[in-house]
Structures are given as structure tokens and as C-alpha cells.
Design a protein around this motif. Structure first.
Motif, PDB file in Angstrom:
ATOM      1  N   ILE A  29       0.663  -1.293  -0.112  1.00  0.00           N
ATOM      2  CA  ILE A  29       0.022  -0.084  -0.100  1.00  0.00           C
ATOM      3  C   ILE A  29       0.887   1.278   0.070  1.00  0.00           C
ATOM      4  O   ILE A  29       0.665   2.297  -0.827  1.00  0.00           O
ATOM      5  N   LEU A  30       1.914   1.303   1.019  1.00  0.00           N
ATOM      6  CA  LEU A  30       2.700   2.449   0.946  1.00  0.00           C
ATOM      7  C   LEU A  30       3.803   2.469  -0.402  1.00  0.00           C
ATOM      8  O   LEU A  30       3.542   3.899  -0.769  1.00  0.00           O
ATOM      9  N   ARG A  31       4.020   1.476  -1.117  1.00  0.00           N
ATOM     10  CA  ARG A  31       4.836   1.791  -2.371  1.00  0.00           C
ATOM     11  C   ARG A  31       3.541   2.393  -3.477  1.00  0.00           C
ATOM     12  O   ARG A  31       4.105   3.393  -4.171  1.00  0.00           O
ATOM     13  N   ASN A  32       2.508   1.954  -3.238  1.00  0.00           N
ATOM     14  CA  ASN A  32       1.430   2.432  -4.279  1.00  0.00           C
ATOM     15  C   ASN A  32       1.172   3.836  -4.056  1.00  0.00           C
ATOM     16  O   ASN A  32       1.260   4.517  -5.151  1.00  0.00           O
ATOM     17  N   GLU A  33       1.093   4.041  -2.703  1.00  0.00           N
ATOM     18  CA  GLU A  33       0.803   5.277  -2.429  1.00  0.00           C
ATOM     19  C   GLU A  33       2.021   6.484  -2.917  1.00  0.00           C
ATOM     20  O   GLU A  33       1.657   7.548  -3.515  1.00  0.00           O
ATOM     21  N   LYS A  34       3.081   6.087  -2.814  1.00  0.00           N
ATOM     22  CA  LYS A  34       4.254   6.769  -3.014  1.00  0.00           C
ATOM     23  C   LYS A  34       4.190   7.022  -4.613  1.00  0.00           C
ATOM     24  O   LYS A  34       4.612   8.104  -5.166  1.00  0.00           O
ATOM     25  N   LYS A  35       3.916   5.897  -5.427  1.00  0.00           N
ATOM     26  CA  LYS A  35       3.941   6.176  -6.832  1.00  0.00           C
ATOM     27  C   LYS A  35       2.852   6.944  -7.231  1.00  0.00           C
ATOM     28  O   LYS A  35       3.208   7.754  -8.236  1.00  0.00           O
ATOM     29  N   MET A  36       1.672   6.907  -6.653  1.00  0.00           N
ATOM     30  CA  MET A  36       0.610   8.015  -7.047  1.00  0.00           C
ATOM     31  C   MET A  36       0.954   9.282  -6.782  1.00  0.00           C
ATOM     32  O   MET A  36       0.753  10.189  -7.620  1.00  0.00           O
ATOM     33  N   GLU A  38       4.006  10.480  -6.498  1.00  0.00           N
ATOM     34  CA  GLU A  38       4.869  10.925  -7.507  1.00  0.00           C
ATOM     35  C   GLU A  38       4.449  11.335  -8.857  1.00  0.00           C
ATOM     36  O   GLU A  38       4.815  12.321  -9.653  1.00  0.00           O
ATOM     37  N   ASN A  39       3.463  10.458  -9.562  1.00  0.00           N
ATOM     38  CA  ASN A  39       2.625  10.722 -10.896  1.00  0.00           C
ATOM     39  C   ASN A  39       1.683  12.086 -10.575  1.00  0.00           C
ATOM     40  O   ASN A  39       2.014  12.699 -11.716  1.00  0.00           O
ATOM     41  N   ARG A  40       1.468  12.333  -9.394  1.00  0.00           N
ATOM     42  CA  ARG A  40       0.736  13.897  -9.375  1.00  0.00           C
ATOM     43  C   ARG A  40       1.757  14.773  -9.425  1.00  0.00           C
ATOM     44  O   ARG A  40       1.342  15.964  -9.755  1.00  0.00           O
ATOM     45  N   LEU A  41       3.049  14.675  -9.150  1.00  0.00           N
ATOM     46  CA  LEU A  41       3.919  15.742  -9.145  1.00  0.00           C
ATOM     47  C   LEU A  41       4.534  16.039 -10.727  1.00  0.00           C
ATOM     48  O   LEU A  41       5.108  17.114 -11.094  1.00  0.00           O
ATOM     49  N   VAL A  42       3.958  15.309 -11.721  1.00  0.00           N
ATOM     50  CA  VAL A  42       4.308  15.292 -12.929  1.00  0.00           C
ATOM     51  C   VAL A  42       3.933  16.480 -13.887  1.00  0.00           C
ATOM     52  O   VAL A  42       2.587  16.672 -13.585  1.00  0.00           O
ATOM     53  N   GLU A  43       4.562  17.354 -14.192  1.00  0.00           N
ATOM     54  CA  GLU A  43       3.967  18.561 -14.815  1.00  0.00           C
ATOM     55  C   GLU A  43       3.575  18.071 -16.402  1.00  0.00           C
ATOM     56  O   GLU A  43       4.450  17.609 -16.880  1.00  0.00           O
TER      57      GLU A  43
END
Length: 77
Positions: A29-36, A38-43
């Protein structure tokens, strides 16, 4: 309860866990949350960046600088 207090309570409960399976699920769950997050930070790309990328991809394809989907799948099997 504020966020910091919730985090502390969560960590305390986590440290009490004895089930390796439960810890593995929480790690996932933590890994998935981190990936999500990170994806939100992509411009988003500008229109020019997108067009340049398309031009480069078309050039790569015309010059046989690509891998087929079968090659990519074989790499990860």
C-alpha cells in the motif's frame, strides 16, 4: 486528531504487528501511494514539447529504433 498524531498512532500500531503477511500488505500500500503521489507531481507537457516528442518517436520508428511489444513482454516474463 491531527495528522501528526495519527501518524504516530499508526507507527505504534505497526510496530506491534506480528504478521509478516500484514506487514507485506502495508508495504505494498505504501509503495502504491508513493507512486501515485510521484505521478501527481509530473507537470504536463507543453504543446511544443508534445509535438517534438511525436516527431522524435516517428523518426525512431522510421529508423527501426524501437522494440516490439513481444520483445518488451519477454523482457519482463
Amino acid at each position: 486528531m491531527n495528522l501528526e498524531a495519527r501518524k504516530i498512532e499508526f507507527v505504534q500500531e505497526f510496530l506491534k504487528l506480528q504478521s509478516e503477511e500484514a506487514i507485506s500488505r502495508l508495504e505494498k500500500i505504501l509503495r502504491n501511494e508513493k507512486k501515485m503521489s510521484e505521478n501527481r507531481l509530473v507537470e504536463p507537457m507543453t504543446q511544443d514539447e508534445l509535438n517534438n516528442r511525436i516527431d522524435q518517436l516517428e523518426s525512431d520508428f522510421q529508423n527501426n529504433r524501437f522494440k516490439s511489444s513481444a520483445e518488451l513482454l519477454a523482457k519482463y516474463e
